[in-house]
Structures are given as C-alpha cells and as structure tokens.
Design an enzyme around this catalytic site. Sequence first.
Site, PDB file in Angstrom:
ATOM      1  N   GLY A 104       0.826  -1.205   0.000  1.00  0.00           N
ATOM      2  CA  GLY A 104       0.000   0.000   0.000  1.00  0.00           C
ATOM      3  C   GLY A 104       0.864   1.260   0.000  1.00  0.00           C
ATOM      4  O   GLY A 104       2.092   1.207   0.138  1.00  0.00           O
ATOM      5  N   CYS A 105       0.201   2.407  -0.149  1.00  0.00           N
ATOM      6  CA  CYS A 105       0.933   3.667  -0.285  1.00  0.00           C
ATOM      7  C   CYS A 105       1.593   4.086   1.031  1.00  0.00           C
ATOM      8  O   CYS A 105       2.821   4.255   1.092  1.00  0.00           O
ATOM      9  CB  CYS A 105      -0.005   4.758  -0.804  1.00  0.00           C
ATOM     10  SG  CYS A 105      -1.588   4.863   0.069  1.00  0.00           S
ATOM     11  N   TYR A 106       0.820   4.220   2.101  1.00  0.00           N
ATOM     12  CA  TYR A 106       1.436   4.529   3.412  1.00  0.00           C
ATOM     13  C   TYR A 106       2.421   3.417   3.824  1.00  0.00           C
ATOM     14  O   TYR A 106       3.521   3.714   4.318  1.00  0.00           O
ATOM     15  CB  TYR A 106       0.362   4.632   4.500  1.00  0.00           C
ATOM     16  CG  TYR A 106      -0.479   5.882   4.524  1.00  0.00           C
ATOM     17  CD1 TYR A 106       0.090   7.144   4.662  1.00  0.00           C
ATOM     18  CD2 TYR A 106      -1.871   5.790   4.485  1.00  0.00           C
ATOM     19  CE1 TYR A 106      -0.709   8.282   4.740  1.00  0.00           C
ATOM     20  CE2 TYR A 106      -2.666   6.917   4.567  1.00  0.00           C
ATOM     21  CZ  TYR A 106      -2.087   8.165   4.693  1.00  0.00           C
ATOM     22  OH  TYR A 106      -2.872   9.279   4.784  1.00  0.00           O
ATOM     23  N   GLU A 135       6.980  10.366  -0.926  1.00  0.00           N
ATOM     24  CA  GLU A 135       6.757   9.573  -2.143  1.00  0.00           C
ATOM     25  C   GLU A 135       5.503  10.121  -2.809  1.00  0.00           C
ATOM     26  O   GLU A 135       4.707  10.828  -2.172  1.00  0.00           O
ATOM     27  CB  GLU A 135       6.544   8.087  -1.797  1.00  0.00           C
ATOM     28  CG  GLU A 135       5.233   7.858  -1.050  1.00  0.00           C
ATOM     29  CD  GLU A 135       4.897   6.398  -0.726  1.00  0.00           C
ATOM     30  OE1 GLU A 135       5.809   5.592  -0.531  1.00  0.00           O
ATOM     31  OE2 GLU A 135       3.696   6.101  -0.645  1.00  0.00           O
TER      32      GLU A 135
END
Length: 347
Positions: free
Chosen positions: A148-150, A313
Amino acid sequence: MIKVGIVGGTGYTGVELLRLLAQHPEVELVAITSRTEDGLPVATLFPSLRGRVSLAFSDPAKAALERCDVVFFATPHGVAMAQSPALLKAGVRVIDLAADFRIKDPEVFQKWYGMPHAAPDLLREAVYGLPEVNREALRKARLVGMAGCYPTSMQLGYAPLLAQARALVDEGHLVADCKSGVSGAGRKAEIGNLLAEASDNFKAYAVKGHRHLPETVQGLEAIARRPVGLTFVPHLLPMIRGIHSTLYARILPGAMDTDFQMLYETHYAHEPFVDVMPPGSTPETRSVRASNYLRIALHRPDGGDTLIVLVVEDNLVKGASGQAVQAMNIMFGLPEDTGLRQIAVLP
Ligand SMILES: NC(=O)c1ccc[n+]([C@@H]2O[C@H](COP(=O)([O-])OP(=O)(O)OC[C@H]3O[C@@H](n4cnc5c(N)ncnc54)[C@H](OP(=O)(O)O)[C@@H]3O)[C@@H](O)[C@H]2O)c1
C-alpha cells in the site's frame, strides 16, 4: 513485448498505470476494463493519453484478459481475489494494487476489510510487492500483492533500522505520523473529498486503526524477524498527490554512537528509486511528484535519543502504479527502471 491488461482503468491508479505503460518500451497494452465506460475510447475520458493509447475500455466480462502475459488489478479490494484464480490457471501473471494479497492471515484480512477471503489458498504463494525488500521473490512470482501507499513509506523508512541483527531503537514503540493527498482515496464521489471539504483544511483520520496498520506491522516484522510495535496516524493533506511520513524511533542506550546516516546510505546504496538525502534535509512531496522516487532524510534533534526519519513519495507512483511497474520489470527480467525514469514535476 509483454502483453498487459488493466482491470479498473478509469480510477486514479488505473490512469497512472496507463501513463507509465504507454511510455514503456517493452509493453503492449491489450485490454483496459471499465464496467461503467464500456466502449468509450480511453483518450476520450483521459485526454492526457490522446495519441498514446488507442484502446477503448471494455467490460471486464468481455475483456481479453486471458490473452495477456500479466494483468494489473487497479480495483477496490475484493475484485482481484475473485478473478485471479482463473487468470493464474490460464497462465496469466497477476499484480494486484489492492489489499487482497498483502496480508498473509485470512482472518486478519477479514477483520480489517470486512469480507472473507475468496482465495485463501493463494495467500501463501502471493509475493508482497515491495521490491527493495522482496526483489528475489518477485523474480519468480506469478501473483503479487502490491504494498500500500502509506505502508511503502513506513517500511522503506524504517527498514535500515530494523534489518540490523541487534535492535538499535525501541522497536516496540515506533510512531508514524503520515499525511496523504486526496488522490489516495481514489476517483470516487465522496463528501470528504470535495474541494470545499478537503482544501484549505487539515485533519487526522482513522486514528483508532487504519487498514494499513496490519500490513505494515507484518512487513516490519518480516524485515526485523522480531516483534514490532507501531502507532500509525494518517492525515489528509489539502493537495492532490503525495505522501509525507514523519517516522519517530527512540534510540536505545547501547546504540547512541550509531552513524545512522551511514547506515541508511549503505542500505540503499544500490537502490534505483530510494534517495537518502544529505543529513538535515527536509524532503518535499513535490520533489517526487509523478516520479517513482522515494526520498528519505534523517534528523536527530539536539543529538538526542530520538531519530526522526522523513519520507516522501508520490502515492500514485512509488505508492502504487510506479511500484507495480517496477515489480513487473523484475518479474519479466527487465532492467528495474525500464519506463520509470521520469523526473519529478516541479513546481
Ligand atoms: N489511490 C491511491 O493512492 C492508491 C495507492 C495504493 C493502492 N491503491 C489501491 O489501488 C486500488 C485502486 O485504487 P484507485 O485509487 O485507483 O481507485 P478508484 O480511483 O476508485 O478506481 C477503482 C477502479 O476500479 C474499477 N472497479 C470498481 N469496482 C470494480 C469491480 N467490482 N470489478 C471491476 N472493476 C471495478 C473502477 O472502474 P469501473 O467502476 O468503471 O469498472 C475504477 O476504474 C484500491 O484497492 C486502492 O486501495 C490506491
């Protein structure tokens, strides 16, 4: 050429996959699905792709996905786990951007995602899509559950600390204070994502428990090979793209002399997409916007026992579609940065 299909081509990670794959020299886009836009030329919905993507969206039931070498699922959780078994059986490799194949324990998945896992027998085989940690396993993978992103920002931010044989920081009490732009919530109509709600405002959400917590703890413990405790608080930033994570760790008395800057620089010395900035830097989200880079900077206020790791990011690139293309490159034996050399867009 690698024949690629995308399920969920109308969402934010879908259009980001299209942007990256349309520029990829080794990829042929074969099928892009949408249930709502069946028959519509992709470039009509996304004029940014005019002249670069000539396909039309097709309903997932009609799309020629089994003709592909690899299919990306850029869909809500629950979709890939229902459709992957048939694709794998047809010899198609699968890269899921949702959470279906990230969490190894189906009961933990059910607790956090509110649905039973439809393909629990595939969980053991699925490779977690974080190239800097799982590169070797990705080379042979048929099925990948992208990080996932986090979780990408937290795991890559803490990895050099946790990968050491002995603990350098209090691994039971890591604290991650993370902020994301609104595209992290996807391209759907929700009151919280309206301009008048999300702009000129700042707030925390899911403080009592976010779905990315179990995935991140699982990943951190795999890196450390020891139990890890994490407090994770996400926040919504009034911007479109980007994640900024401020990670805290209390340095143990026996590790006060550690050169953490050297530790991070050495750990990431050969990584094409992780930039350890000079000591004391303050990385900005715009320094990675629309690029696959993740930038890290270390701080130790007053030379004390608190280590602060700043990580930025782009949630849609290194946090999703770019990292998925990076994983595909590894799976198909291509140079890892193929099609991913874009410089961030600034200002
Ligand atoms: N946004 C981010 O920053 C981010 C980062 C990392 C991971 N992710 C994950 O990536 C996935 C996609 O995220 P997103 O932000 O791109 O979502 P999104 O903008 O809401 O798009 C979802 C896409 O899935 C399609 N879809 C929805 N239900 C479907 C179904 N039952 N069968 C087939 N297609 C379906 C939708 O198209 P149609 O309705 O037209 O079919 C749409 O194209 C999510 O699981 C998300 O958690 C997102």
